[in-house]
Enzyme design. Sequence first.
Site, PDB file in Angstrom:
ATOM      1  CB  THR A 127      -0.789  -0.010   1.081  1.00  0.00           C
ATOM      2  OG1 THR A 127      -1.529   1.146   1.444  1.00  0.00           O
ATOM      3  CG2 THR A 127      -0.210  -0.372   2.599  1.00  0.00           C
ATOM      4  CG  ASP A 128      -0.985   5.008  -0.852  1.00  0.00           C
ATOM      5  OD1 ASP A 128      -1.515   4.529   0.078  1.00  0.00           O
ATOM      6  OD2 ASP A 128      -1.677   6.105  -1.414  1.00  0.00           O
TER       7      ASP A 128
HETATM    8  P1  NAD Z   1     -10.461  -6.257   3.035  1.00  0.00           P
HETATM    9  O1  NAD Z   1     -10.195  -6.074   4.453  1.00  0.00           O
HETATM   10  O2  NAD Z   1     -11.489  -5.963   2.242  1.00  0.00           O
HETATM   11  O3  NAD Z   1     -10.053  -7.718   2.732  1.00  0.00           O
HETATM   12  C1  NAD Z   1      -9.175  -8.561   3.246  1.00  0.00           C
HETATM   13  C2  NAD Z   1      -9.300 -10.364   2.931  1.00  0.00           C
HETATM   14  O4  NAD Z   1      -8.308 -10.878   3.809  1.00  0.00           O
HETATM   15  C3  NAD Z   1     -10.536 -10.599   3.783  1.00  0.00           C
HETATM   16  O5  NAD Z   1     -11.469 -11.370   2.823  1.00  0.00           O
HETATM   17  C4  NAD Z   1     -10.236 -11.331   4.933  1.00  0.00           C
HETATM   18  O6  NAD Z   1     -11.166 -12.368   5.567  1.00  0.00           O
HETATM   19  C5  NAD Z   1      -8.886 -11.994   4.380  1.00  0.00           C
HETATM   20  N1  NAD Z   1      -7.967 -12.470   5.611  1.00  0.00           N
HETATM   21  C6  NAD Z   1      -7.763 -11.575   6.561  1.00  0.00           C
HETATM   22  N2  NAD Z   1      -6.701 -12.131   7.478  1.00  0.00           N
HETATM   23  C7  NAD Z   1      -6.485 -13.283   6.848  1.00  0.00           C
HETATM   24  C8  NAD Z   1      -5.816 -14.393   7.253  1.00  0.00           C
HETATM   25  N3  NAD Z   1      -5.066 -14.402   8.526  1.00  0.00           N
HETATM   26  N4  NAD Z   1      -5.514 -15.449   6.256  1.00  0.00           N
HETATM   27  C9  NAD Z   1      -6.498 -15.460   5.134  1.00  0.00           C
HETATM   28  N5  NAD Z   1      -7.420 -14.412   4.849  1.00  0.00           N
HETATM   29  C10 NAD Z   1      -7.243 -13.523   5.642  1.00  0.00           C
HETATM   30  O7  NAD Z   1      -9.144  -5.768   2.242  1.00  0.00           O
HETATM   31  P2  NAD Z   1      -8.865  -4.910   0.752  1.00  0.00           P
HETATM   32  O8  NAD Z   1      -9.307  -3.552   1.018  1.00  0.00           O
HETATM   33  O9  NAD Z   1      -9.493  -5.746  -0.054  1.00  0.00           O
HETATM   34  O10 NAD Z   1      -7.224  -5.065   0.722  1.00  0.00           O
HETATM   35  C11 NAD Z   1      -6.557  -6.077   0.180  1.00  0.00           C
HETATM   36  C12 NAD Z   1      -5.130  -5.868   0.048  1.00  0.00           C
HETATM   37  O11 NAD Z   1      -4.865  -4.573  -0.677  1.00  0.00           O
HETATM   38  C13 NAD Z   1      -4.659  -5.363   1.569  1.00  0.00           C
HETATM   39  O12 NAD Z   1      -3.339  -6.105   1.461  1.00  0.00           O
HETATM   40  C14 NAD Z   1      -4.554  -4.029   1.662  1.00  0.00           C
HETATM   41  O13 NAD Z   1      -3.567  -3.797   2.651  1.00  0.00           O
HETATM   42  C15 NAD Z   1      -4.053  -3.685   0.170  1.00  0.00           C
HETATM   43  N6  NAD Z   1      -4.635  -2.121  -0.237  1.00  0.00           N
HETATM   44  C16 NAD Z   1      -5.855  -1.727   0.082  1.00  0.00           C
HETATM   45  C17 NAD Z   1      -6.108  -0.615  -0.561  1.00  0.00           C
HETATM   46  C18 NAD Z   1      -7.595   0.009  -0.168  1.00  0.00           C
HETATM   47  O14 NAD Z   1      -7.806   1.191  -0.529  1.00  0.00           O
HETATM   48  N7  NAD Z   1      -8.560  -0.784   0.368  1.00  0.00           N
HETATM   49  C19 NAD Z   1      -5.154   0.228  -1.065  1.00  0.00           C
HETATM   50  C20 NAD Z   1      -3.866  -0.192  -1.295  1.00  0.00           C
HETATM   51  C21 NAD Z   1      -3.625  -1.567  -0.588  1.00  0.00           C
HETATM   52  O1  TDX Z   2     -15.406   7.621   9.529  1.00  0.00           O
HETATM   53  C1  TDX Z   2     -14.302   8.071   8.834  1.00  0.00           C
HETATM   54  N1  TDX Z   2     -14.191   9.238   8.640  1.00  0.00           N
HETATM   55  C2  TDX Z   2     -13.126  10.171   8.060  1.00  0.00           C
HETATM   56  O2  TDX Z   2     -13.019  11.266   7.951  1.00  0.00           O
HETATM   57  C3  TDX Z   2     -13.703   7.463   8.295  1.00  0.00           C
HETATM   58  C4  TDX Z   2     -13.747   5.812   8.405  1.00  0.00           C
HETATM   59  C5  TDX Z   2     -12.470   7.916   7.610  1.00  0.00           C
HETATM   60  N2  TDX Z   2     -12.246   9.132   7.680  1.00  0.00           N
HETATM   61  C6  TDX Z   2     -11.201   9.767   6.969  1.00  0.00           C
HETATM   62  C7  TDX Z   2      -9.760   9.116   7.498  1.00  0.00           C
HETATM   63  C8  TDX Z   2      -8.841   9.097   6.024  1.00  0.00           C
HETATM   64  O3  TDX Z   2      -8.405  10.564   5.945  1.00  0.00           O
HETATM   65  O4  TDX Z   2     -11.308   9.599   5.539  1.00  0.00           O
HETATM   66  C9  TDX Z   2      -9.887   9.041   5.004  1.00  0.00           C
HETATM   67  C10 TDX Z   2      -9.883   7.662   4.626  1.00  0.00           C
HETATM   68  O5  TDX Z   2     -10.209   6.496   5.562  1.00  0.00           O
HETATM   69  P1  TDX Z   2     -10.404   5.076   5.170  1.00  0.00           P
HETATM   70  O6  TDX Z   2     -11.491   4.998   4.379  1.00  0.00           O
HETATM   71  O7  TDX Z   2     -10.340   4.549   6.639  1.00  0.00           O
HETATM   72  O8  TDX Z   2      -8.943   4.714   4.351  1.00  0.00           O
HETATM   73  P2  TDX Z   2      -7.367   4.992   4.826  1.00  0.00           P
HETATM   74  O9  TDX Z   2      -7.287   5.132   6.244  1.00  0.00           O
HETATM   75  O10 TDX Z   2      -7.119   6.139   3.970  1.00  0.00           O
HETATM   76  O11 TDX Z   2      -6.793   3.709   4.303  1.00  0.00           O
HETATM   77  C11 TDX Z   2      -7.314   3.056   2.924  1.00  0.00           C
HETATM   78  O12 TDX Z   2      -6.360   3.334   1.972  1.00  0.00           O
HETATM   79  C12 TDX Z   2      -5.011   2.608   1.843  1.00  0.00           C
HETATM   80  C13 TDX Z   2      -7.331   1.313   3.376  1.00  0.00           C
HETATM   81  O13 TDX Z   2      -8.200   1.362   4.145  1.00  0.00           O
HETATM   82  C14 TDX Z   2      -5.997   0.911   3.585  1.00  0.00           C
HETATM   83  O14 TDX Z   2      -6.082  -0.670   3.480  1.00  0.00           O
HETATM   84  C15 TDX Z   2      -5.271   1.065   2.330  1.00  0.00           C
HETATM   85  O15 TDX Z   2      -3.758   0.675   2.580  1.00  0.00           O
END
Ligand code: NAD
Ligand code: TDX
Length: 330
Positions: A127-128
Amino acid sequence: MRILVTGGAGFIGSNYVRKVIGGSYPAFAGADVVVLDKLTYAGNQENLAPVADSPQLSFVQGDISDAELVSTLMAGTDTVVHFAAESHVDRSILASTDFVRTNVLGTQVLLQAALDAGVGKFVHISTDEVYGSIERGSWTEDHVLEPNSPYSAAKAGSDLLARSYYRTHGLPVCVTRCSNNYGPYHFPEKVIPLFITNLIDGKPVPLYGDGQNVRDWLHVDDHCRGIQLVAEAGRPGEIYNIGGGTELTNRELTEKLLAATGRDWSFVRPVTDRKGHDRRYSVDITKISAELGYQAQISFEQGLADTVRWYTENRAWWEPLKQRAALTVA
Ligand code: NAD
Ligand code: TDX
């Protein structure tokens, strides 16, 4: 061809699996896809419902830290795409043990099993947030890692372990570092789906601090397209930033969500800031664009409108998850 996708029942992993099985990536057409997912509070087999009947899909419920299970599944695998993680920053502030166990130890177990099995490619989804926070400009891949939350520190640990398995053992690892994703099937504790679903229901939305924190929003389809380019043609040992979405302050994002749901600013509740709240993230995507031809394709206007429509039409998907999220935090 056999692909092992960890975390394939989560938000981004399930999008990737649906795309592979749906034929979006010709190089992986017809591949057998094995999903390994623990089904934590964030994992949901409903996310795979559109491809559940495909003979290409096998689903295994299990933990990436379970070395015996992982070693069995790794045998015969050509490519690993590793999404599984504890992913929510706020939860990592409340309790971080699971973040270290899954993100650090789980990744090490996978890397070792991949090495033992001789897999051809291991794509680690980082992740960033591992870079920390940046006031101006953008991070290139060689920037120092300065993670600020237990979530991002654990992700940085896994990111560096992935690198070490290439440097020490020659495991063909690529690491991707992407900006904030949005889109359908996003768990409704993250800001965009939380705010959309609250606003649909006429409930207030909690805006942290002064609302001036900046995130770069990328549609999950564009992220998965970037991951696929790396899986196919990324050079072993290399790191690729993925982004190129739309930078917005949380106030600007909230304005757009209010407009999209027909609500006004009276629904916004300013609340105490997140501890250690990163001010801004911004990745430089020159490398993946120049080397692999990556480009974000979905405009934020279109992507957000589609996402709001999806949540409006899929209450049955998110309503039970909001209850589950509240219970697991309590
Ligand atoms: P998410 O929380 O929606 O999904 C995570 C999944 O991993 C779930 O299905 C969960 O059951 C599974 N999991 C958790 N622990 C586990 C374990 N011990 N063994 C097997 N499975 C397990 O997360 P996401 O938003 O889909 O993120 C996926 C990946 O991308 C993560 O590695 C996250 O760090 C990365 N990422 C997310 C974002 C974002 O904006 N959501 C951005 C950049 C990188
Ligand atoms: O209720 C809220 N109110 C609010 O102001 C929540 C949940 C978040 N926020 C703010 C915090 C952050 O500045 O919004 C922004 C985004 O928050 P999140 O959705 O929790 O994302 P962030 O913390 O930026 O992290 C996400 O992006 C990078 C993902 O959850 C990570 O898994 C990924 O690596």
